[in-house]
Design a protein around this motif. Structure first.
Motif, PDB file in Angstrom:
ATOM      1  N   PHE A 128      29.981  -6.815 -23.463  1.00 41.94           N
ATOM      2  CA  PHE A 128      29.008  -6.877 -24.541  1.00 41.94           C
ATOM      3  C   PHE A 128      27.760  -6.073 -24.195  1.00 41.94           C
ATOM      4  N   SER A 129      27.256  -6.249 -22.997  1.00 45.33           N
ATOM      5  CA  SER A 129      26.089  -5.496 -22.571  1.00 45.33           C
ATOM      6  C   SER A 129      26.000  -5.526 -21.048  1.00 45.33           C
ATOM      7  N   ILE A 130      25.309  -4.532 -20.499  1.00 41.55           N
ATOM      8  CA  ILE A 130      25.036  -4.450 -19.071  1.00 41.55           C
ATOM      9  C   ILE A 130      23.533  -4.393 -18.883  1.00 41.55           C
ATOM     10  N   TYR A 131      22.981  -5.370 -18.184  1.00 40.57           N
ATOM     11  CA  TYR A 131      21.553  -5.389 -17.948  1.00 40.57           C
ATOM     12  C   TYR A 131      21.168  -4.471 -16.792  1.00 40.57           C
ATOM     13  N   ALA A 132      21.808  -4.646 -15.662  1.00 39.37           N
ATOM     14  CA  ALA A 132      21.453  -3.886 -14.473  1.00 39.37           C
ATOM     15  C   ALA A 132      22.702  -3.345 -13.801  1.00 39.37           C
ATOM     16  N   MET A 133      22.570  -2.172 -13.208  1.00 42.35           N
ATOM     17  CA  MET A 133      23.597  -1.601 -12.357  1.00 42.35           C
ATOM     18  C   MET A 133      22.909  -1.067 -11.112  1.00 42.35           C
ATOM     19  N   GLY A 134      23.583  -1.176  -9.991  1.00 43.89           N
ATOM     20  CA  GLY A 134      22.945  -0.728  -8.774  1.00 43.89           C
ATOM     21  C   GLY A 134      23.915  -0.470  -7.652  1.00 43.89           C
ATOM     22  N   TRP A 135      23.348  -0.025  -6.544  1.00 48.27           N
ATOM     23  CA  TRP A 135      24.101   0.303  -5.344  1.00 48.27           C
ATOM     24  C   TRP A 135      23.545  -0.461  -4.157  1.00 48.27           C
ATOM     25  N   TYR A 136      24.450  -1.019  -3.378  1.00 45.81           N
ATOM     26  CA  TYR A 136      24.146  -1.666  -2.115  1.00 45.81           C
ATOM     27  C   TYR A 136      24.962  -0.991  -1.031  1.00 45.81           C
ATOM     28  N   ARG A 137      24.533  -1.147   0.211  1.00 44.76           N
ATOM     29  CA  ARG A 137      25.304  -0.570   1.304  1.00 44.76           C
ATOM     30  C   ARG A 137      25.334  -1.532   2.482  1.00 44.76           C
ATOM     31  N   GLN A 138      26.388  -1.400   3.273  1.00 47.04           N
ATOM     32  CA  GLN A 138      26.561  -2.242   4.438  1.00 47.04           C
ATOM     33  C   GLN A 138      27.144  -1.414   5.571  1.00 47.04           C
ATOM     34  N   ALA A 139      26.384  -1.300   6.641  1.00 48.69           N
ATOM     35  CA  ALA A 139      26.841  -0.628   7.841  1.00 48.69           C
ATOM     36  C   ALA A 139      27.529  -1.633   8.750  1.00 48.69           C
ATOM     37  N   PRO A 140      28.395  -1.169   9.657  1.00 45.85           N
ATOM     38  CA  PRO A 140      29.086  -2.090  10.559  1.00 45.85           C
ATOM     39  C   PRO A 140      28.114  -2.968  11.336  1.00 45.85           C
ATOM     40  N   GLY A 141      28.361  -4.269  11.319  1.00 44.76           N
ATOM     41  CA  GLY A 141      27.518  -5.211  12.029  1.00 44.76           C
ATOM     42  C   GLY A 141      26.189  -5.505  11.381  1.00 44.76           C
ATOM     43  N   LYS A 142      25.941  -4.975  10.193  1.00 46.47           N
ATOM     44  CA  LYS A 142      24.671  -5.159   9.503  1.00 46.47           C
ATOM     45  C   LYS A 142      24.873  -5.930   8.202  1.00 46.47           C
ATOM     46  N   GLN A 143      23.781  -6.469   7.683  1.00 48.56           N
ATOM     47  CA  GLN A 143      23.821  -7.148   6.399  1.00 48.56           C
ATOM     48  C   GLN A 143      23.838  -6.140   5.257  1.00 48.56           C
ATOM     49  N   ARG A 144      24.419  -6.548   4.154  1.00 49.23           N
ATOM     50  CA  ARG A 144      24.393  -5.716   2.966  1.00 49.23           C
ATOM     51  C   ARG A 144      22.964  -5.646   2.427  1.00 49.23           C
TER      52      ARG A 144
END
Length: 119
Positions: free
Chosen positions: A29-45
Motif C-alpha cells: 500500500f505504501s512505503i514510509y522509509a527505505m534504508g541501508w544497514y551494514r554489518q562487518a564480521p564480528g561487529k553489530q549491524r
C-alpha cells in the motif's frame, strides 16, 4: 508478503564506486522509509543511510559526503551510491523498508549483499 531484492554488491578497489539497488515487491500500500544497514564480521549491524517517502535523509557519520541515498517511489526502489570506497566499508549491506500492506507499518529486511573493498 514482502520481498526485498538487492543487487550491485561485489568487489571494488579503494577509491572506486559501487551502486546498490533494492526493490520491494508485494501487495504494497505504501512505503514510509527505505534504508541501508551494514554489518562487518564480528561487529553489530549499523545504519548506513535511510530515506523517507518525502525525501528526507540521514547518514551515518563515516559515510557522510561519500554516499548518497535516493529512491524511486514509483518503482518501490531505493539506491545507494557509494563513492570513494574505503576498506573499512567492507561489510554485508542489508536493505530495510518500513511498509504498509494495508494493516499498518512493519519492518522488512533484504537478504544482504556483500561489499568488499580491497586492493
Amino acid at each position: 508478503q514482502v520481498q526485498l531484492v538487492e543487487s550491485g554488491g561485489g568487489l571494488a578497489q579503494p577509491g572506486e564506486s559501487l551502486r546498490l539497488s533494492c526493490v520491494a515487491s508485494g501487495n504494497i500500500f505504501s512505503i514510509y522509509a527505505m534504508g541501508w544497514y551494514r554489518q562487518a564480521p564480528g561487529k553489530q549491524r549499523e545504519l548506513v543511510a535511510d530515506i523517507i517517502d518525502s525525501g528526507g535523509t540521514r547518514y551515518a557519520d563515516p559515510v557522510k559526503g561519500r554516499f548518497t541515498i535516493s529512491r524511486d517511489n514509483a518503482k518501490n526502489t531505493v539506491y545507494i551510491e557509494m563513492n570513494t570506497l574505503k576498506p573499512e566499508d567492507t561489510a554485508v549491506y542489508y536493505c530495510h523498508a518500513t511498509i504498509d500492506l494495508g494493516m499498518g507499518y512493519h519492518g522488512y529486511w533484504g537478504q544482504g549483499t556483500q561489499v568488499t573493498v580491497s586492493s
